[in-house]
Enzyme design. Structure first.
Site, short mmCIF file in Angstrom:
data_model
loop_
_atom_site.label_atom_id
_atom_site.label_comp_id
_atom_site.label_asym_id
_atom_site.label_seq_id
_atom_site.Cartn_x
_atom_site.Cartn_y
_atom_site.Cartn_z
N ARG A 372 0.86 -1.19 0.00
CA ARG A 372 0.00 0.00 0.00
C ARG A 372 0.89 1.23 0.00
O ARG A 372 1.82 1.33 0.79
CB ARG A 372 -0.93 0.02 1.22
CG ARG A 372 -1.89 -1.15 1.30
CD ARG A 372 -2.95 -0.92 2.36
NE ARG A 372 -3.69 -2.14 2.68
CZ ARG A 372 -4.72 -2.60 1.97
NH1 ARG A 372 -5.12 -1.93 0.90
NH2 ARG A 372 -5.35 -3.71 2.33
N HIS A 432 2.71 -9.79 0.51
CA HIS A 432 2.34 -8.92 1.62
C HIS A 432 3.56 -8.54 2.46
O HIS A 432 3.45 -7.79 3.43
CB HIS A 432 1.30 -9.66 2.48
CG HIS A 432 0.62 -8.82 3.51
ND1 HIS A 432 0.77 -9.02 4.86
CD2 HIS A 432 -0.20 -7.75 3.40
CE1 HIS A 432 0.06 -8.13 5.54
NE2 HIS A 432 -0.53 -7.35 4.68
N ARG A 561 -5.17 -7.05 18.26
CA ARG A 561 -6.00 -5.86 18.06
C ARG A 561 -7.37 -6.22 17.52
O ARG A 561 -8.39 -5.72 17.98
CB ARG A 561 -5.33 -4.88 17.10
CG ARG A 561 -6.22 -3.71 16.72
CD ARG A 561 -5.52 -2.73 15.81
NE ARG A 561 -5.02 -3.33 14.59
CZ ARG A 561 -5.77 -3.51 13.49
NH1 ARG A 561 -7.03 -3.15 13.47
NH2 ARG A 561 -5.24 -4.06 12.41
N HIS A 589 -0.49 -2.25 14.75
CA HIS A 589 -0.35 -3.00 13.49
C HIS A 589 0.83 -3.98 13.50
O HIS A 589 0.94 -4.82 12.60
CB HIS A 589 -0.20 -1.99 12.34
CG HIS A 589 -0.30 -2.57 10.98
ND1 HIS A 589 0.77 -2.74 10.13
CD2 HIS A 589 -1.39 -3.02 10.30
CE1 HIS A 589 0.37 -3.26 8.99
NE2 HIS A 589 -0.93 -3.44 9.06
#
Length: 684
Positions: A372, A432, A561, A589
């Site tokens: 991203r 990823h 989380r 994260h």
């Protein structure tokens, strides 16, 4: 084991419990008021994505036969019913928070969100002028006719469903609210130190008579609706040269995916709702009553026209101890490893690393994976600069990064135009990993400089996401990264790494082996334990393995989380497993795995969560932390998080998201305490 009832929480239900924790932040009166409004926006945005991605999958599975349901381990139809019940409960809580608390507290701050019924003459005249100058030309009302197909509604766009009526006659109309081309909020002129804000929706409601004046209907009513569509992309198997074209076509299809949810103003009359249901072909599970405003995600940009204390104070990113941005970053990381803790510390170190590589005459090659990217990406600019300076830049851009596909296609084209070698990734596996490798010729030899991270090379999210990023010149790790990049270029997987833990072939078995070591050490009376931090824990086989460790007496501490499908606190199985979730101003994260290992502690960082897709269907990279100073820093940060008794919630059998509280003891708030810890470390 995990198929037994009660041992696994359904992942979609677990995700809704996570989103409830987001809603708790909106309810927390210690959170600044504008931030509470933004947490409502995050909750709403999360729910939109849930209905675009997860609910469509369940809908596809809902008609499978009994035998298939047994293999699946749950009944999709029952889960869909449970989802609706949970969502309706959460939406009611959402509405109550917004209408009965936040609106009132904004008023106490002399900030008023007003609607079309609360305008005096002066403000009404101002908005009539605004409507004619800015709004009217953007509106395209469509008159509905039973003889014609119902208009195609865009995914997640806000519409007014309008009813024009007189006596026993009525007509319907559909009109999109132009929130993409205009600001959703209009700040009205201040009066007597009072600030007034009105939504675009209510300006249109106020001026409906100027839109439908040609029809002789004295009553015009408008109710907001929003349709959420199936956003999953289906790609034909195409050769790589045609991959971008195939993906672009699939993105166009996404806009017309199957309707999954109709969110509607619960004040809408029954006859109007019935009309919509019949023409949109929705079943009852897809109908979600809401308030008059949809696409609440826009409230993330709600203007603060009041005191600065209504928002969290901006904490300036800290520097890293002994890592100087005014000097060569290569010369510094040649001496030792460095850890960047985002967002507490500056992302500029990563940008500096790439910029120096772009102009350093000794650098010959750059390899990087991109998942991203920021809209105005300085990472991309540095890579383009490197290519212009004659470096061989090999960039793997993951085009299938969900909801970032269009952005990544743009950057792919831009990189290729500038001479960067772009690899589109793998058809069946998302890449990823967050890795970068720079080759530098020193005294006739290739020396490797690496950056490995838990989060994306994205300077925008680096201000909001808690991640770890490591610089290292460890040549064993670097050579394995070189091998990994070579495999990605050839579209093959290697499985004999010594340092790295790489999905899809190795992560599962290597984690199992590390857990087995803890179980064996516990049985032999050696120190044993695990601390695992990640976004989501959903893979059933991995959960079984953690249960096995807990049942053997290994103390397991989990910081999760989001989704957690494991059930802690079950006697004989998981009473040695404790789970917390931290939801605060930043998004947690990072993925951190700590194994006691008989006293010789092992710490890994990774891009992978413990979800089946991360373990088996993605290219992920876990890596050991070998520098003792970096290990200690990560251990300190994890210890701070485990102490949190302000923003940590217990994940328990009841799924009640209970806060851990200090009582009369000292209060610990991990994100605040980590910033203080790193600030003090920098000063020493």
């Amino acid at each position: 084991m995990a198929k037994q009832k009660g041992l696994i929480i359904n992942r979609e239900i677990s995700w809704l419990y996570f989103n409830e924790r987001v809603l708790q932040e909106a309810a927390d009166k210690t959170v600044p008021l504008i931030e509470r409004l933004r947490f409502l926006a995050i909750f709403s945005s999360n729910l939109d994505e849930f209905y675009r991605v997860r609910v469509p999958t369940l809908a596809r599975l809902s008609n499978i036969n009994t035998k298939a349901k047994e293999q699946l381990g749950y009944n999709p139809k029952k889960i869909l019913k449970e989802i609706k019940n949970l969502v309706v409960r959460l939406e009611r809580k959402f509405d109550d928070l917004y209408e009965n608390e936040i609106i009132r507290e904004l008023a106490e701050e002399k900030i008023f969100i007003i609607n079309e019924h609360q305008l005096n003459v002066k403000r009404g005249e101002f908005l009539r002028g605004y409507f004619r100058d800015k709004l009217l030309s953007t509106l395209v009302p469509v008159m509905l006719n039973d003889d014609k197909p119902f208009p195609e509604m865009k995914d997640r766009a806000i519409y007014f469903f309008v009813k024009l009526s007189k006596k026993d006659k009525c007509r319907y109309s559909l009109m999109e609210i132009p929130v993409e081309s205009l600001e959703r909020f209009v700040v009205l002129p201040e009066t007597n130190d009072l600030r007034f804000i009105i939504l675009l929706d209510d300006i249109i409601r106020y001026c409906l008579d100027e839109i439908y004046f040609i029809f002789d209907y004295p009553t015009v009513e408008a109710y907001s609706i929003q349709l959420t569509r199936d956003a999953e992309i289906e790609l034909d198997r195409t050769v790589s040269e045609k991959f971008v074209e195939a993906l672009t076509k699939s993105l166009q299809k996404r806009k017309k995916g199957k309707p999954m949810r109709l969110l509607y103003d619960n004040a809408m009359p029954d006859d109007m709702l019935k009309y919509l249901v019949e023409h949109l072909h929705l079943d009852g599970d897809g109908l979600i009553p809401g308030n008059r405003y949809h696409n609440f995600k826009d409230f993330i940009n709600f203007p603060n026209v009041g005191r600065k204390e209504l928002e969290y104070p901006r904490a300036e990113p800290l520097g890293v101890q002994d890592l100087d941005l005014s000097k060569s970053i290569f010369s510094q990381i040649a001496r030792r490893d460095y850890l960047i803790n985002l967002p507490y510390q500056s992302f500029d170190y990563i940008i500096h690393f790439l910029r120096e590589a772009a102009i350093d005459p000794k650098v010959t090659e750059i390899h990087i994976t991109l998942y991203r990217l920021a809209q105005n990406s300085r990472v991309i600019n540095a890579l383009i600069n490197a290519a212009k300076n004659g470096k061989k830049v090999n960039c793997l851009v993951e085009l299938k990064a969900r909801f970032d596909e269009q952005n990544n296609i743009y950057w792919t084209n831009r990189l290729e135009e500038e001479g960067v070698l772009v690899n589109y990734g793998l058809m069946d596996y998302k890449v990823h990993s967050k890795i970068c490798l720079i080759t530098r010729m020193e005294k006739g030899k290739a020396v490797y400089y690496a950056n490995l991270a838990t989060g994306n090379f994205n300077e925008k999210t680096a201000r909001l996401y808690c991640d770890h990023s490591v610089f290292t010149t460890h040549q064993g790790i670097a050579r394995e990264l070189k091998k990994l990049f070579r495999g990605l270029e050839k579209k093959i997987f290697y499985s004999d790494y010594h340092y790295l833990i790489v999905s899809p072939l190795e992560t599962r078995k290597k984690i199992y082996a590390l857990i087995d070591t803890e179980i064996r050490n516990k049985k032999e009376g050696k120190p044993a334990g695990m601390i695992l931090k990640m976004n989501s824990l959903a893979d059933e086989e991995m959960i079984d393995k953690i249960y096995e460790a807990g049942a053997a007496g290994v103390e397991v501490q989990l910081i999760i989380r989001g989704m957690c499908c494991l059930v802690p606190g079950m006697i004989g199985l998981s009473e040695n497993i404790r789970v917390i979730s931290i939801v605060d101003k930043y998004l947690e994260h990072a993925r951190v795995w700590i194994f006691t290992n008989g006293g010789d502690e092992k710490i890994y960082l990774s891009s992978a969560d413990f979800m089946t897709r991360n373990l088996d269907r993605r290219v992920e990279v876990g890596f050991p932390v070998l520098d003792e100073g970096v290990k200690q820093e990560i251990r300190d940060i994890i210890s701070i998080q485990l102490r949190d008794n302000t923003k940590a919630r217990e994940i328990n059998k009841q799924n009640n998201n209970r806060y851990r509280r200090a009582g009369r003891g000292r209060k610990y708030r991990a994100q605040t305490d980590i910033y203080t810890y790193l600030k003090n470390k920098k000063l020493n």
